[in-house]
Design a protein around this motif. Sequence first.
Motif: not given
Length: 328
Positions: A251-255, A324-328
């Motif tokens: 999936y690479r990132t949760l977003p 505002g939901l790009w969290l990594r």
Amino acid sequence: MSQQSSEENFIVLCIAQRGRLEHEAVVFTRSFRATNPEFKGRLIVAEPTGVRWREPTTLTPEIRAILEEDGAEILPFENRHFGEDYPYGNKIEALAALPAQPFIFFDTDTVFTAPLPPLDFSYPTASMRREGTWPEPPLYGPGYHEIWKCLYDRFGIAFEPTLDLSQPEEFWKRFLYFNAGWFMGADAQEFGARFLRFALSIRDETPDELACQSLDPWLDQIALPLVIASLGGGRPPASLDALDGASSCHYRTLPLLYARESESAIAMVEEVCTPNRIKKVIKAYEPIRKLVLQGKGKKIRALFDQNDLPRREKVMRNRIKREGLWLR
């Protein structure tokens, strides 16, 4: 060819170190055990160490305990050639710490949703879930053919057999190119030694044909097809399609998980994260806390029509960032 299934003895490998990767490793190991209960091989979480890291890399005790409860072996290895300046080199150097046995490596940002398919380790191969990210031929050349051929020639590997002649000339899919999100081989020592030798040669004695090309972050994916071809492998058979979605999901990132992956992948991430004893530890990682535990991932899901996703990942990332939901 003899095949080894997920009931037989081989190594499943991922990398974890303090920070993002150790939290992803919890999802990795817990989902793997949930979907592969009959696995009799070794589940190894390799932990990088050494002076090439400026920040601490050792796993936090609470995370280490969870991983070991799930039957994972924590295996330290020293970064001698890569490290903080090129963390993708972890997957190259970790192989040196393994015995000379069959292995399959997965990037840590992978969740399992079903048992592994039967694996034929005598045929090395890797993930085909990739985009045409490398090379980027300059306007006046050299082109794809010349760039790739110079690398095969450098290491004495037959080039023509690797070409997919059903694809047009100078089209990136004609050439052997993998995503390094998973790869497998019959002997971790041999594979790792070759991977390291090829990668260092490309980095330290870059061919003239690559003068205009970026090696960071692509070095591992440049060397990987050369390693696989040199060991007699190639593109994966259809029997391994499940490793790019149905049984394992990179999936690479949760977003991006919430933006484009299957409902079963999302459900498994949420399932393994929500038991209280797990939640107490992994809520320290902001993307898991906000997107998984607080349910904000559903807002990302609502942004995209799963039957009509953007063709380019960059479009998805930008849309998530605007919310505002790009969290990594």
